[in-house]
Each structure stands twice: as C-alpha cells, then as structure tokens.
Motif scaffolding. Structure first.
Motif, PDB file in Angstrom:
ATOM      1  N   GLN A 173       0.841  -1.183   0.000  1.00  0.00           N
ATOM      2  CA  GLN A 173       0.000   0.000   0.000  1.00  0.00           C
ATOM      3  C   GLN A 173       0.887   1.248   0.000  1.00  0.00           C
ATOM      4  OE1 GLN A 173      -3.842   0.263   1.308  1.00  0.00           O
ATOM      5  NE2 GLN A 173      -3.807  -1.368  -0.204  1.00  0.00           N
ATOM      6  N   ALA A 174       0.426   2.274  -0.665  1.00  0.00           N
ATOM      7  CA  ALA A 174       1.230   3.489  -0.803  1.00  0.00           C
ATOM      8  C   ALA A 174       0.982   4.423   0.376  1.00  0.00           C
ATOM      9  CB  ALA A 174       0.923   4.186  -2.120  1.00  0.00           C
ATOM     10  N   ASP A 175       1.525   4.018   1.538  1.00  0.00           N
ATOM     11  CA  ASP A 175       1.586   4.896   2.713  1.00  0.00           C
ATOM     12  C   ASP A 175       2.987   5.497   2.699  1.00  0.00           C
ATOM     13  OD1 ASP A 175      -0.860   3.739   3.197  1.00  0.00           O
ATOM     14  OD2 ASP A 175      -0.433   3.211   5.277  1.00  0.00           O
ATOM     15  N   VAL A 176       3.094   6.737   2.255  1.00  0.00           N
ATOM     16  CA  VAL A 176       4.381   7.349   1.905  1.00  0.00           C
ATOM     17  C   VAL A 176       4.407   8.775   2.444  1.00  0.00           C
ATOM     18  CG1 VAL A 176       5.931   7.944  -0.005  1.00  0.00           C
ATOM     19  CG2 VAL A 176       4.356   5.995  -0.238  1.00  0.00           C
ATOM     20  N   ILE A 177       5.573   9.212   2.912  1.00  0.00           N
ATOM     21  CA  ILE A 177       5.713  10.608   3.327  1.00  0.00           C
ATOM     22  C   ILE A 177       6.968  11.201   2.699  1.00  0.00           C
ATOM     23  CG2 ILE A 177       4.525  10.163   5.490  1.00  0.00           C
ATOM     24  CD1 ILE A 177       7.203  10.397   6.953  1.00  0.00           C
ATOM     25  N   ALA A 178       6.923  12.513   2.492  1.00  0.00           N
ATOM     26  CA  ALA A 178       8.084  13.256   2.005  1.00  0.00           C
ATOM     27  C   ALA A 178       8.454  14.296   3.049  1.00  0.00           C
ATOM     28  CB  ALA A 178       7.774  13.936   0.671  1.00  0.00           C
ATOM     29  N   VAL A 179       9.753  14.373   3.348  1.00  0.00           N
ATOM     30  CA  VAL A 179      10.267  15.312   4.347  1.00  0.00           C
ATOM     31  C   VAL A 179      11.243  16.252   3.656  1.00  0.00           C
ATOM     32  CG1 VAL A 179      11.449  15.555   6.556  1.00  0.00           C
ATOM     33  CG2 VAL A 179      10.006  13.545   6.131  1.00  0.00           C
ATOM     34  N   ASP A 180      10.983  17.530   3.758  1.00  0.00           N
ATOM     35  CA  ASP A 180      11.806  18.559   3.106  1.00  0.00           C
ATOM     36  C   ASP A 180      13.028  18.848   3.980  1.00  0.00           C
ATOM     37  OD1 ASP A 180      12.893  20.753   1.869  1.00  0.00           O
ATOM     38  OD2 ASP A 180      11.029  21.901   1.780  1.00  0.00           O
ATOM     39  N   LEU A 181      14.208  18.526   3.461  1.00  0.00           N
ATOM     40  CA  LEU A 181      15.446  18.722   4.222  1.00  0.00           C
ATOM     41  C   LEU A 181      16.175  20.001   3.828  1.00  0.00           C
ATOM     42  CD1 LEU A 181      16.874  15.078   4.359  1.00  0.00           C
ATOM     43  CD2 LEU A 181      15.354  16.244   5.965  1.00  0.00           C
ATOM     44  N   SER A 182      15.469  20.928   3.181  1.00  0.00           N
ATOM     45  CA  SER A 182      16.119  22.157   2.743  1.00  0.00           C
ATOM     46  C   SER A 182      16.198  23.216   3.840  1.00  0.00           C
ATOM     47  CB  SER A 182      15.378  22.748   1.534  1.00  0.00           C
ATOM     48  OG  SER A 182      14.076  23.187   1.905  1.00  0.00           O
ATOM     49  N   ALA A 183      15.573  22.970   4.990  1.00  0.00           N
ATOM     50  CA  ALA A 183      15.546  23.961   6.062  1.00  0.00           C
ATOM     51  C   ALA A 183      16.946  24.182   6.642  1.00  0.00           C
ATOM     52  CB  ALA A 183      14.594  23.509   7.163  1.00  0.00           C
ATOM     53  N   ASN A 217       7.361  19.631  11.339  1.00  0.00           N
ATOM     54  CA  ASN A 217       6.800  20.586  10.381  1.00  0.00           C
ATOM     55  C   ASN A 217       7.501  20.533   9.025  1.00  0.00           C
ATOM     56  OD1 ASN A 217       4.847  21.624  12.138  1.00  0.00           O
ATOM     57  ND2 ASN A 217       6.350  22.970  13.107  1.00  0.00           N
ATOM     58  N   GLN A 218       8.589  19.776   8.926  1.00  0.00           N
ATOM     59  CA  GLN A 218       9.257  19.614   7.642  1.00  0.00           C
ATOM     60  C   GLN A 218       8.617  18.524   6.779  1.00  0.00           C
ATOM     61  OE1 GLN A 218      13.365  20.119   9.867  1.00  0.00           O
ATOM     62  NE2 GLN A 218      13.760  19.970   7.670  1.00  0.00           N
ATOM     63  N   VAL A 219       7.638  17.811   7.331  1.00  0.00           N
ATOM     64  CA  VAL A 219       6.870  16.874   6.508  1.00  0.00           C
ATOM     65  C   VAL A 219       6.027  17.698   5.535  1.00  0.00           C
ATOM     66  CG1 VAL A 219       5.127  15.052   6.492  1.00  0.00           C
ATOM     67  CG2 VAL A 219       6.815  15.155   8.348  1.00  0.00           C
ATOM     68  N   SER A 220       6.234  17.473   4.256  1.00  0.00           N
ATOM     69  CA  SER A 220       5.549  18.296   3.250  1.00  0.00           C
ATOM     70  C   SER A 220       4.410  17.563   2.561  1.00  0.00           C
ATOM     71  CB  SER A 220       6.549  18.772   2.198  1.00  0.00           C
ATOM     72  OG  SER A 220       7.098  17.656   1.493  1.00  0.00           O
ATOM     73  N   PRO A 236      -3.530  11.483  -1.501  1.00  0.00           N
ATOM     74  CA  PRO A 236      -2.791  12.602  -0.893  1.00  0.00           C
ATOM     75  C   PRO A 236      -3.548  13.168   0.320  1.00  0.00           C
ATOM     76  CG  PRO A 236      -2.997  12.883  -3.282  1.00  0.00           C
ATOM     77  CD  PRO A 236      -3.933  11.778  -2.890  1.00  0.00           C
ATOM     78  N   GLN A 237      -2.891  13.133   1.472  1.00  0.00           N
ATOM     79  CA  GLN A 237      -3.480  13.648   2.702  1.00  0.00           C
ATOM     80  C   GLN A 237      -2.854  14.967   3.143  1.00  0.00           C
ATOM     81  OE1 GLN A 237      -5.980  12.433   4.417  1.00  0.00           O
ATOM     82  NE2 GLN A 237      -6.272  10.385   3.591  1.00  0.00           N
ATOM     83  N   LEU A 238      -1.630  15.205   2.677  1.00  0.00           N
ATOM     84  CA  LEU A 238      -0.922  16.443   2.971  1.00  0.00           C
ATOM     85  C   LEU A 238      -0.172  16.829   1.708  1.00  0.00           C
ATOM     86  CD1 LEU A 238      -0.210  18.304   5.550  1.00  0.00           C
ATOM     87  CD2 LEU A 238       1.989  17.096   5.506  1.00  0.00           C
ATOM     88  N   VAL A 239      -0.382  18.043   1.239  1.00  0.00           N
ATOM     89  CA  VAL A 239       0.262  18.511   0.011  1.00  0.00           C
ATOM     90  C   VAL A 239       0.885  19.873   0.300  1.00  0.00           C
ATOM     91  CG1 VAL A 239      -0.049  19.177  -2.397  1.00  0.00           C
ATOM     92  CG2 VAL A 239      -1.343  17.239  -1.465  1.00  0.00           C
ATOM     93  N   ASN A 240       2.196  19.924   0.160  1.00  0.00           N
ATOM     94  CA  ASN A 240       2.935  21.165   0.457  1.00  0.00           C
ATOM     95  C   ASN A 240       2.577  21.717   1.834  1.00  0.00           C
ATOM     96  OD1 ASN A 240       4.374  21.281  -2.023  1.00  0.00           O
ATOM     97  ND2 ASN A 240       2.530  22.052  -3.036  1.00  0.00           N
ATOM     98  N   GLY A 241       2.491  20.789   2.792  1.00  0.00           N
ATOM     99  CA  GLY A 241       2.239  21.175   4.175  1.00  0.00           C
ATOM    100  C   GLY A 241       0.805  21.485   4.516  1.00  0.00           C
ATOM    101  N   GLU A 242      -0.116  21.314   3.577  1.00  0.00           N
ATOM    102  CA  GLU A 242      -1.522  21.618   3.818  1.00  0.00           C
ATOM    103  C   GLU A 242      -2.348  20.336   3.846  1.00  0.00           C
ATOM    104  OE1 GLU A 242      -2.770  24.590   4.532  1.00  0.00           O
ATOM    105  OE2 GLU A 242      -0.792  25.542   4.324  1.00  0.00           O
ATOM    106  N   LEU A 243      -3.145  20.163   4.915  1.00  0.00           N
ATOM    107  CA  LEU A 243      -4.034  19.019   5.016  1.00  0.00           C
ATOM    108  C   LEU A 243      -5.118  19.103   3.943  1.00  0.00           C
ATOM    109  CD1 LEU A 243      -4.339  19.109   8.882  1.00  0.00           C
ATOM    110  CD2 LEU A 243      -3.341  17.200   7.598  1.00  0.00           C
ATOM    111  N   THR A 244      -5.405  17.974   3.310  1.00  0.00           N
ATOM    112  CA  THR A 244      -6.374  17.985   2.209  1.00  0.00           C
ATOM    113  C   THR A 244      -7.782  17.614   2.647  1.00  0.00           C
ATOM    114  OG1 THR A 244      -5.947  15.673   1.629  1.00  0.00           O
ATOM    115  CG2 THR A 244      -4.558  17.355   0.576  1.00  0.00           C
ATOM    116  N   ARG A 245      -7.930  16.950   3.809  1.00  0.00           N
ATOM    117  CA  ARG A 245      -9.247  16.441   4.188  1.00  0.00           C
ATOM    118  C   ARG A 245      -9.762  17.047   5.485  1.00  0.00           C
ATOM    119  NH1 ARG A 245      -9.723  10.167   2.376  1.00  0.00           N
ATOM    120  NH2 ARG A 245     -11.797  10.535   3.215  1.00  0.00           N
ATOM    121  N   PHE A 246      -9.054  17.992   6.017  1.00  0.00           N
ATOM    122  CA  PHE A 246      -9.466  18.627   7.261  1.00  0.00           C
ATOM    123  C   PHE A 246      -9.520  20.135   7.091  1.00  0.00           C
ATOM    124  CE2 PHE A 246      -7.470  14.702   8.763  1.00  0.00           C
ATOM    125  CZ  PHE A 246      -8.402  14.246   9.681  1.00  0.00           C
ATOM    126  N   LYS A 247     -10.438  20.762   7.800  1.00  0.00           N
ATOM    127  CA  LYS A 247     -10.449  22.209   7.958  1.00  0.00           C
ATOM    128  C   LYS A 247      -9.927  22.509   9.355  1.00  0.00           C
ATOM    129  CE  LYS A 247     -14.236  23.023   4.714  1.00  0.00           C
ATOM    130  NZ  LYS A 247     -15.602  23.570   4.518  1.00  0.00           N
TER     131      LYS A 247
END
Length: 436
Positions: free
Chosen positions: A366-376, A396-399, A407-418
């Motif tokens: 299953q595609a349970d995958v995360i991306a972490v931005d290491l540019s900070a 907070n570096q999880v993007s 997709p549940q988080l895209v560029n740090g923004e939750l897609t299914r929650f307000k």
C-alpha cells in the motif's frame, strides 16, 4: 485515481537500508507499482502525474504503535503528576464525566490531523467507543488499528468486563472488511483485568485471529503491587502462566524488565511499544530498549496519548529513543539512526501484522508514503538524510503524505481537514471540561 510519479532527492529503502538517489517511486491507485531510475519511470509511465520533491527524503509513513487518540481533548489537563494520581484523581474522573461517541470522534479526528501533519500514517489505538474511533479514521482516510479497551470496573461505556467484550465484538463485526481499519482486544493492564477476563480475551483472540494490546510493566509500583498485594508474582510471569504471551501481543511500555523477562519476551515473540516521552513525563522509568533489541525483540515506537506526552510527534520520539538508549547503555553505537527509523516503520507494521502491506517502500505494498523537506536551515548540510530524519528533523518539515495512495498532505496543507473546525471543536470541549 491517476498514476503518480514521485521524484525525491533521496528514496529511503527500509528493507535494505539503502538510500537511493536518481530514483522515482510510482503509485497507481492505492499501491506502489514501481521503484525505478527516474528516466525509466518517466518513459514507462509517460502519462503519469509528476510530483517533484527536489530537496526531500521519501520514506514509508510512520507507525504510532501505542496511543489513545481521543485523549487529545485532555492535552495539558493534568500535568506533572505520578501515573496513578494522574489516572485516579484526574483522567478517569474527567473521562467518566465527558467521554462519549462525540468526544471520541472529535478527539480522534484532532489526533489524526496532528499525526498526518507530522508524517504518521497509521496508529495503534486503545480507548472506548471503538466505533467512533473507526468512523473517525475512515472519514479521514487514516489507517487505524482500533484497540477495544477491556476492564473490570464500570465506566459510562460499559458496566463490567462482559459488557466491554460484547461491545468490542459487535464493533469488530460492524467494520469487518474495511481495508483501513483493523481491531485488537485491549485488556487495559494487569492491575485492572482479572485472570478470568484475560482467559476470555486469549480464547477470543485465538478464535477470531485478533491481536492483543495491553499496558504491561509501565511502572515499578505496578510490579511491586502485583508481587506484594495481588498475585505474589511479577505481572509478566502471571501473564505468561495465563497464556497471554502465546497470542499475538503488543506490550505497551515494558519499562521494567529483568534479563530473564527480556529473554522470555524474545522467545515468545512479544512485540513491544516503546513510548519514551510518556515514560519520562510520568517518571515511569527508562526502558531497556537496547537490550530488548539486542535480544531480538521486535520493538516499535509510540507516543502514548496526548494527555501524557503532550504531543503526537513520532519524529520527536525517534530522537528521544535513540538518545536515551545511548545514554542508558553507555554505548554511543546503541540504537543507530537506521534502527530507530525501522522502529517507527517496519517494526510497527510487523507488530500490527500489517508488514505485508505497509512499513517499507516495496512494490505491491500500500502506498503509505511521506516526504520530508530537508532544505531547512536546521537540516543543512545534508550529509546523511537518515541521520537527519532521526536527529535533526522537525515534524513541520513533513511536506507530503499519502495513505493508500490518497494525498493527505500537500505542500504542508491538510487535504481532508479544515483546521479552523478542528480548533473550534477542541475549544468547545475545553469549555465543557474546564481545567482543574
């Protein structure tokens, strides 16, 4: 759902302890269908959506092996107390007055949003109102193992052990076949569950093919009370005699263990959830994790609930676990970064019996995958991305986060929650409960 090609700088292969560069991961529907050199992936999947992750590490979603999700609504409610004072005088009375389907659904959704935002894609829960936990997970597209709490004493949820068990079995039937939700039987702890009830749990778990999830050896007082007042033996010995260790068992905490107990846990294939921040905050002690791992025990990592942590942050737990293991053992090579990362991914998946579907970036899973931005700034320079993931990364570096390819988080923004609604719900419950 379209095919997606993820193009990270680093692709973390847990199963081989490799860091791949110049490689892409391809998701089709809910599955990982390829891990290929970038040029090959683009040529083979020419029509796929491309997601560029130029400064990112791509890794499996993290698995929180022990938590009480709904207790986010009690975050900060009763801090700086010993475990039994915390439970008896504050947490259990507050739960008795306020816990309901609505409380559990709202608290679990708040927890899920926090966990997704921090790279956790799967949690092993233990609480009441199991159906509300399952519904919150399904509504959020989150992967959840729902632990059905079982105790001897009454709560507003159930009058006695028989009713806890009946409600657990009804809930398990209700959600049968849901791909994102599974169930365990969760006898609370040796001090709150009788021999007869443990016997029923073991029989039912074996008949139904369920795992068991239990707090064990969390504090020294628990062990002393079992020895001197209740059973005349240490809790683990009692549970072994009852046969609990012969069932698929996740033992949460296991802070206080002798050499013989570590050997017994390894021999019986018991899985351990290490919860370092909660153990420290409640002064429960220092688990012998380096020794447990060296003995061959499968150790995962958990946050416990937000009422005793006070955050659901597995990256913080990874760092703390590794540092504690080194400091306690006097060995700076204890629990190195790769092994810590395994605890939060494939080890947790194994403990849940889900390592055939999650825990590593392998084709067919299953595609349970995360991306972490290491540019900070805090993760520069990046000599070793695995080291940074354990010792330097902030959650907070999880993007980006995908669960079953969604997709549940895209560029740090939750897609299914307000977020504003989650905050409003939390404040509404705060006004009802009020601080002590």
């Amino acid at each position: 759902m379209s095919t997606q090609i993820l193009l990270p700088r680093w692709l973390i292969q847990i199963e081989t302890r490799e860091v791949l560069t110049g490689h892409a991961l391809v998701i089709k529907q809910d599955r990982i269908v390829a891990v290929l050199p970038v040029a090959d992936a683009i040529a083979r999947f020419a029509d796929a959506e491309r997601i560029d992750l130029p400064e990112h590490a791509l890794l499996p979603g993290l698995v929180n092996l022990h938590t009480h999700s709904a207790m986010t609504l009690l975050r900060g409610y009763a801090d700086d107390l010993a475990l039994m004072d915390w439970l008896n005088d504050h947490i259990w009375p507050a739960e008795g007055a306020h816990v309901s389907d609505e409380f559990v659904f709202d608290g679990t959704q708040l927890a899920i949003a926090e966990m997704i935002r921090g790279g956790t894609t799967c949690a092993n829960d233990m609480y009441f109102h199991h159906g509300a936990v399952a519904r919150a997970a399904l509504a959020s597209g989150f992967r959840m193992m729902v632990g059905c709490s079982i105790l001897e004493f009454p709560t507003p949820y159930a009058a006695d052990a028989d009713q806890y068990i009946r409600r657990a079995l009804a809930c398990i039937d209700e959600f049968a076949g849901e791909s994102l939700v599974g169930f365990t039987l969760a006898p609370h702890a040796p001090y709150s569950v009788s021999d007869a009830t443990f016997g029923r749990v073991i029989t039912l778990a074996d008949e139904l093919g369920l795992g068991i999830h239990c707090h064990i050896h969390e504090t020294q007082d628990e062990i002393d009370d079992s020895l001197r007042r209740q059973h005349g033996v240490r809790p683990l010995e009692r549970l072994a005699r009852l046969g609990l260790l012969d069932s698929p068992l996740i033992a949460a905490h296991m802070v206080h263990t002798t050499d013989a107990e570590i050997a017994l846990l390894a021999q019986r294939g018991v899985h351990v959830s290490h919860n370092p921040a909660s153990n420290l905050k409640l002064a429960s002690g220092f688990a012998r994790i380096a020794d447990q791992l060296a003995a061959g025990i499968n150790v995962g990592i958990g946050t416990d609930g937000a009422a005793s942590n006070n955050k659901l942050d597995l990256f913080a737990e990874l760092r703390l676990a590794a540092l504690l293991a080194k400091g306690q053992s006097g060995n700076p090579t204890a629990l190195p970064a790769w092994q810590a990362l395994e605890m939060a991914t494939i080890n947790g998946a194994k403990a849940l019996g889900w390592d055939d579907r999650i825990g590593s970036l392998e084709v067919g899973k299953q595609a349970d995958v995360i991306a972490v931005d290491l540019s900070a700034l805090g993760t520069q320079p990046a000599y070793d991305p695995v080291s940074h993931l354990v010792y330097a990364v902030d959650r907070n570096q999880v993007s980006h986060v995908w669960i079953a390819g969604v997709p549940q988080l895209v560029n740090g923004e939750l897609t299914r929650f307000k977020s504003a609604q989650l905050v409003a719900n939390a404040r509404r419950w705060q006004a009802r409960i009020a601080p002590r």
